[in-house]
Design a protein around this motif. Structure first.
Motif, mmCIF file in Angstrom:
data_model
loop_
_atom_site.group_PDB
_atom_site.id
_atom_site.type_symbol
_atom_site.label_atom_id
_atom_site.label_comp_id
_atom_site.label_asym_id
_atom_site.label_seq_id
_atom_site.Cartn_x
_atom_site.Cartn_y
_atom_site.Cartn_z
ATOM 1 N N VAL A 18 -101.035 28.375 -0.630
ATOM 2 C CA VAL A 18 -101.287 29.797 -0.884
ATOM 3 C C VAL A 18 -100.037 30.662 -0.737
ATOM 4 C CG1 VAL A 18 -103.683 29.570 -0.121
ATOM 5 C CG2 VAL A 18 -101.939 30.334 1.513
ATOM 6 N N LEU A 19 -98.995 30.137 -0.080
ATOM 7 C CA LEU A 19 -97.797 30.945 0.171
ATOM 8 C C LEU A 19 -97.175 31.517 -1.112
ATOM 9 C CD1 LEU A 19 -95.959 32.055 2.360
ATOM 10 C CD2 LEU A 19 -94.565 29.973 2.164
ATOM 11 N N PRO A 20 -97.047 30.726 -2.190
ATOM 12 C CA PRO A 20 -96.509 31.316 -3.425
ATOM 13 C C PRO A 20 -97.332 32.497 -3.938
ATOM 14 C CG PRO A 20 -96.440 28.927 -3.556
ATOM 15 C CD PRO A 20 -97.242 29.268 -2.335
ATOM 16 N N SER A 21 -98.648 32.424 -3.803
ATOM 17 C CA SER A 21 -99.502 33.522 -4.250
ATOM 18 C C SER A 21 -99.299 34.763 -3.385
ATOM 19 C CB SER A 21 -100.979 33.104 -4.205
ATOM 20 O OG SER A 21 -101.225 32.043 -5.088
ATOM 21 N N ILE A 22 -99.108 34.544 -2.092
ATOM 22 C CA ILE A 22 -98.849 35.672 -1.188
ATOM 23 C C ILE A 22 -97.545 36.359 -1.561
ATOM 24 C CG2 ILE A 22 -98.325 36.300 1.200
ATOM 25 C CD1 ILE A 22 -100.234 34.055 2.078
ATOM 26 N N ILE A 23 -96.503 35.559 -1.763
ATOM 27 C CA ILE A 23 -95.207 36.137 -2.130
ATOM 28 C C ILE A 23 -95.287 36.801 -3.499
ATOM 29 C CG2 ILE A 23 -92.764 35.630 -2.520
ATOM 30 C CD1 ILE A 23 -93.038 33.300 -0.568
ATOM 31 N N MET A 24 -96.069 36.208 -4.417
ATOM 32 C CA MET A 24 -96.275 36.825 -5.730
ATOM 33 C C MET A 24 -96.850 38.222 -5.592
ATOM 34 S SD MET A 24 -97.612 34.345 -8.770
ATOM 35 C CE MET A 24 -99.012 33.665 -7.907
ATOM 36 N N MET A 25 -97.873 38.355 -4.760
ATOM 37 C CA MET A 25 -98.502 39.657 -4.589
ATOM 38 C C MET A 25 -97.567 40.653 -3.917
ATOM 39 S SD MET A 25 -101.339 39.769 -6.076
ATOM 40 C CE MET A 25 -101.730 41.397 -5.475
ATOM 41 N N ILE A 26 -96.753 40.169 -2.986
ATOM 42 C CA ILE A 26 -95.790 41.059 -2.329
ATOM 43 C C ILE A 26 -94.789 41.589 -3.344
ATOM 44 C CG2 ILE A 26 -93.871 41.136 -0.689
ATOM 45 C CD1 ILE A 26 -95.462 39.205 1.082
ATOM 46 N N PHE A 27 -94.271 40.699 -4.199
ATOM 47 C CA PHE A 27 -93.309 41.149 -5.203
ATOM 48 C C PHE A 27 -93.973 42.043 -6.248
ATOM 49 C CE2 PHE A 27 -90.205 38.300 -3.490
ATOM 50 C CZ PHE A 27 -88.984 38.814 -3.923
ATOM 51 N N THR A 28 -95.223 41.778 -6.576
ATOM 52 C CA THR A 28 -95.930 42.647 -7.508
ATOM 53 C C THR A 28 -96.073 44.043 -6.927
ATOM 54 O OG1 THR A 28 -97.175 40.779 -8.412
ATOM 55 C CG2 THR A 28 -98.061 42.968 -8.809
ATOM 56 N N VAL A 33 -93.414 50.393 -5.058
ATOM 57 C CA VAL A 33 -92.703 50.737 -3.830
ATOM 58 C C VAL A 33 -91.247 51.088 -4.126
ATOM 59 C CG1 VAL A 33 -91.911 49.864 -1.606
ATOM 60 C CG2 VAL A 33 -94.215 49.328 -2.392
ATOM 61 N N ILE A 34 -90.587 50.260 -4.922
ATOM 62 C CA ILE A 34 -89.180 50.503 -5.244
ATOM 63 C C ILE A 34 -89.029 51.783 -6.055
ATOM 64 C CG2 ILE A 34 -87.180 49.611 -6.492
ATOM 65 C CD1 ILE A 34 -87.756 48.247 -3.829
ATOM 66 N N ASP A 35 -89.942 51.997 -7.017
ATOM 67 C CA ASP A 35 -89.912 53.255 -7.767
ATOM 68 C C ASP A 35 -89.968 54.444 -6.817
ATOM 69 O OD1 ASP A 35 -89.800 51.941 -10.132
ATOM 70 O OD2 ASP A 35 -91.783 52.517 -10.846
ATOM 71 N N VAL A 182 -91.744 33.515 -11.570
ATOM 72 C CA VAL A 182 -91.879 34.553 -12.588
ATOM 73 C C VAL A 182 -91.997 35.931 -11.940
ATOM 74 C CG1 VAL A 182 -93.350 35.448 -14.441
ATOM 75 C CG2 VAL A 182 -92.931 32.988 -14.257
ATOM 76 N N THR A 183 -92.831 36.026 -10.918
ATOM 77 C CA THR A 183 -93.046 37.308 -10.264
ATOM 78 C C THR A 183 -91.807 37.783 -9.525
ATOM 79 O OG1 THR A 183 -95.358 36.671 -9.986
ATOM 80 C CG2 THR A 183 -94.599 38.578 -8.739
ATOM 81 N N VAL A 184 -91.102 36.855 -8.869
ATOM 82 C CA VAL A 184 -89.863 37.214 -8.180
ATOM 83 C C VAL A 184 -88.831 37.731 -9.188
ATOM 84 C CG1 VAL A 184 -87.883 36.298 -6.917
ATOM 85 C CG2 VAL A 184 -90.200 35.713 -6.197
ATOM 86 N N ALA A 185 -88.724 37.059 -10.332
ATOM 87 C CA ALA A 185 -87.779 37.500 -11.357
ATOM 88 C C ALA A 185 -88.108 38.909 -11.834
ATOM 89 C CB ALA A 185 -87.806 36.529 -12.535
ATOM 90 N N ALA A 186 -89.398 39.166 -12.045
ATOM 91 C CA ALA A 186 -89.813 40.500 -12.479
ATOM 92 C C ALA A 186 -89.540 41.540 -11.391
ATOM 93 C CB ALA A 186 -91.298 40.491 -12.847
ATOM 94 N N GLY A 187 -89.818 41.180 -10.143
ATOM 95 C CA GLY A 187 -89.589 42.116 -9.041
ATOM 96 C C GLY A 187 -88.123 42.429 -8.838
ATOM 97 N N LEU A 188 -87.276 41.396 -8.908
ATOM 98 C CA LEU A 188 -85.843 41.625 -8.751
ATOM 99 C C LEU A 188 -85.283 42.468 -9.898
ATOM 100 C CD1 LEU A 188 -84.633 38.118 -7.492
ATOM 101 C CD2 LEU A 188 -84.883 40.221 -6.164
ATOM 102 N N ALA A 189 -85.793 42.224 -11.107
ATOM 103 C CA ALA A 189 -85.359 43.035 -12.245
ATOM 104 C C ALA A 189 -85.703 44.499 -12.015
ATOM 105 C CB ALA A 189 -86.023 42.527 -13.523
ATOM 106 N N ASN A 190 -86.878 44.751 -11.462
ATOM 107 C CA ASN A 190 -87.289 46.129 -11.197
ATOM 108 C C ASN A 190 -86.371 46.794 -10.176
ATOM 109 O OD1 ASN A 190 -89.135 48.299 -11.636
ATOM 110 N ND2 ASN A 190 -90.048 47.862 -9.651
ATOM 111 N N ILE A 191 -85.995 46.057 -9.132
ATOM 112 C CA ILE A 191 -85.123 46.607 -8.095
ATOM 113 C C ILE A 191 -83.746 46.956 -8.661
ATOM 114 C CG2 ILE A 191 -83.923 46.070 -5.944
ATOM 115 C CD1 ILE A 191 -86.329 44.281 -5.213
ATOM 116 N N VAL A 192 -83.148 46.005 -9.389
ATOM 117 C CA VAL A 192 -81.808 46.220 -9.946
ATOM 118 C C VAL A 192 -81.811 47.370 -10.940
ATOM 119 C CG1 VAL A 192 -79.973 45.192 -11.339
ATOM 120 C CG2 VAL A 192 -81.094 43.828 -9.558
ATOM 121 N N LEU A 193 -82.823 47.394 -11.821
ATOM 122 C CA LEU A 193 -82.870 48.433 -12.853
ATOM 123 C C LEU A 193 -83.179 49.801 -12.259
ATOM 124 C CD1 LEU A 193 -84.684 46.455 -15.696
ATOM 125 C CD2 LEU A 193 -82.258 47.051 -15.534
#
Length: 458
Positions: A18-28, A33-35, A182-193
């Protein structure tokens, strides 16, 4: 090592799964939050309040993804547990196609709701215009934004919806780690952008919306490419006909998640309406900060529920009653421990977190810190209710799941947020969630006790 749904789960193996799903939701949850973090510190509290006012509408429109993702994964994992792999792929594919179409329709509809909703919530002048600007960019694709609305019919909301759908299906396909990447990549892209568009290019609230739109494309498009070709997972996109009965079962199973998100949208709007009348922009900004931290904290419970639901659905479909008992026992104990840890963290981190978001305004920071410490009591309880609802969804009992969610996110919260402030003032708003969760917990326990003979999980 690849962990299969059919295995016997220990605490270690369950956490690994379940850990990947937890981290997925955190990054989602990091998207909003970053906005908010960049907008608050680089644009100002009026723009920050605008995001918080209009976000409930945007989240309500994306609720389709939660419903189809969680409800659909239940029927797909059940079919896998019964050994019907072709049928599972048919269900999976149909639900993805319906999500795309539904997302486009909702995006178009949302365009007409932005301004009247903002005004209804008490926004005036610049606050209204900022709400509409932020919302429109999230509903229209980045391509449409850059090409001056040439392709206005191409919406990003379908990709936001698809992210939630695929979060559940990556787990069902026994590929939670890929979903995490996939979710981490999307989350990191959001932070950088966000940093580039807001802090460097000074695009203001427009930059925040554009950054989020790009990250949604990443999170929604890659899974389509992956599942469209031969892969090592249990699922693949195939040609599928519209199966009204299966779609109805998926929607019924996921109705609790739909109800949760729609109710949260309504309730958060009501909170903002109460706060803007009691404390003005400061109240909305303080509540927004608390909600951002809350999104990350409860993402742990949501991620656990998403990650464990396919396992529960599989063993229910396979008739493994002993494993159902084992999963329920371990889940309740882990949710309880997490609740205590999160409450303690919230109490300790209240002041520094308030400073990170609104430290430029001492009065606002003080209000936020005080409110968050009262709000933190809810973390002791809400994990049990979130898991309880998801547990019955995985057992294909959408009625019980929806009842828990409906009472938790709408009935009880509306009742307490309208009454507690009459007695406690603004403190009544901060404590409203904890009171509503406590009332819901009694209902969740009642269902778990009374349904155990039907499902043999205890």
């Amino acid at each position: 090592m690849r962990i299969q749904l059919s295995e016997h789960f220990t605490y270690k193996k369950l956490i690994q799964f379940v850990l990947p799903s937890i981290i997925m939701m955190i990054f989602t949850s990091i998207y909003g939050v970053i906005d908010g973090l960049f907008v608050s510190n680089f644009v100002g509290k009026t723009a920050f309040a605008a995001i918080n006012l209009i976000m409930p509408l945007l989240m309500g429109l994306s609720a389709l993804g939660f419903m189809i993702g969680t409800g659909g994964s239940a029927i797909v994992s059940k079919a896998l547990g019964e050994g019907k792999h072709e049928l599972a792929n048919q269900y999976f594919s149909m639900l993805v196609y319906v999500s795309v179409l539904g997302g486009i329709i909702l995006a178009v509809s949302g365009m007409f709701l932005l301004r009247p909703i903002a005004i209804l919530l008490g926004a005036t002048g610049e606050l209204v215009e900022l709400c509409v600007l932020y919302g429109r960019i999230l509903l229209v694709s980045l391509t449409a934004f850059l090409l001056q609305n040439v392709f206005q019919s191409f919406a990003t909301l379908p990709f936001f919806v698809l992210q939630y759908v695929f979060q559940s299906f990556f787990v069902t396909a026994e590929k939670p780690q890929l979903g995490l990447k996939v979710t981490v990549a999307a989350g990191l892209a959001n932070i950088v952008l966000d940093y580039l568009f807001i802090a460097v290019f000074h695009w203001g609230i427009t930059g925040a919306a554009v950054a989020t739109a790009i990250s949604e494309f990443i999170g929604g498009l890659f899974p389509i490419f992956y599942f469209s070709r031969r892969n090592e997972s249990l699922l693949r996109l195939v040609k599928a006909r519209l199966d009204i009965r299966a779609l109805g079962r998926a929607c019924a199973n996921g109705s609790s998640e739909l109800m949760t998100n729609l109710s949260l949208s309504v309730v958060n709007s009501l909170y903002n309406l109460q706060l803007i009348s009691i404390a003005g922009e400061n109240g909305v900004a303080a509540y927004g900060t608390i909600m951002y931290v809350n999104f990350i904290f409860i993402a742990i419970f949501l991620g656990y529920s998403i990650g464990s639901a396919p396992i529960i659905g599989y063993h229910y479909g396979a008739g493994n009653q002993g494993e159902l008992k084992n999963l329920l026992r371990m889940s309740l104990s882990m949710v309880g421990v997490c609740g205590v840890v999160l409450m303690l963290l919230a109490e300790v981190l209240a002041a520094p977190l308030a400073d990170i978001f609104v430290g430029y305004d001492s009065a606002l920071a003080s209000m936020t810190c005080h409110g968050f410490r009262l709000y933190a009591v809810s973390f002791l309880i809400n994990g049990f209710n979130i898991f309880g609802s998801a547990f019955f969804t995985a057992l294909s009992n959408g009625i019980v799941s929806a009842t828990i969610s409906f009472l938790r996110t709408l009935v009880f919260q509306v009742a307490v947020v309208l009454t507690l402030p009459l007695v406690l003032g603004i403190d009544g708003i901060w404590l409203a969630v904890a009171v509503a969760e406590a009332l819901t917990l009694a209902i969740t326990v009642w269902f778990l006790v009374n349904c155990k003979k039907q499902y043999h999980y205890a």
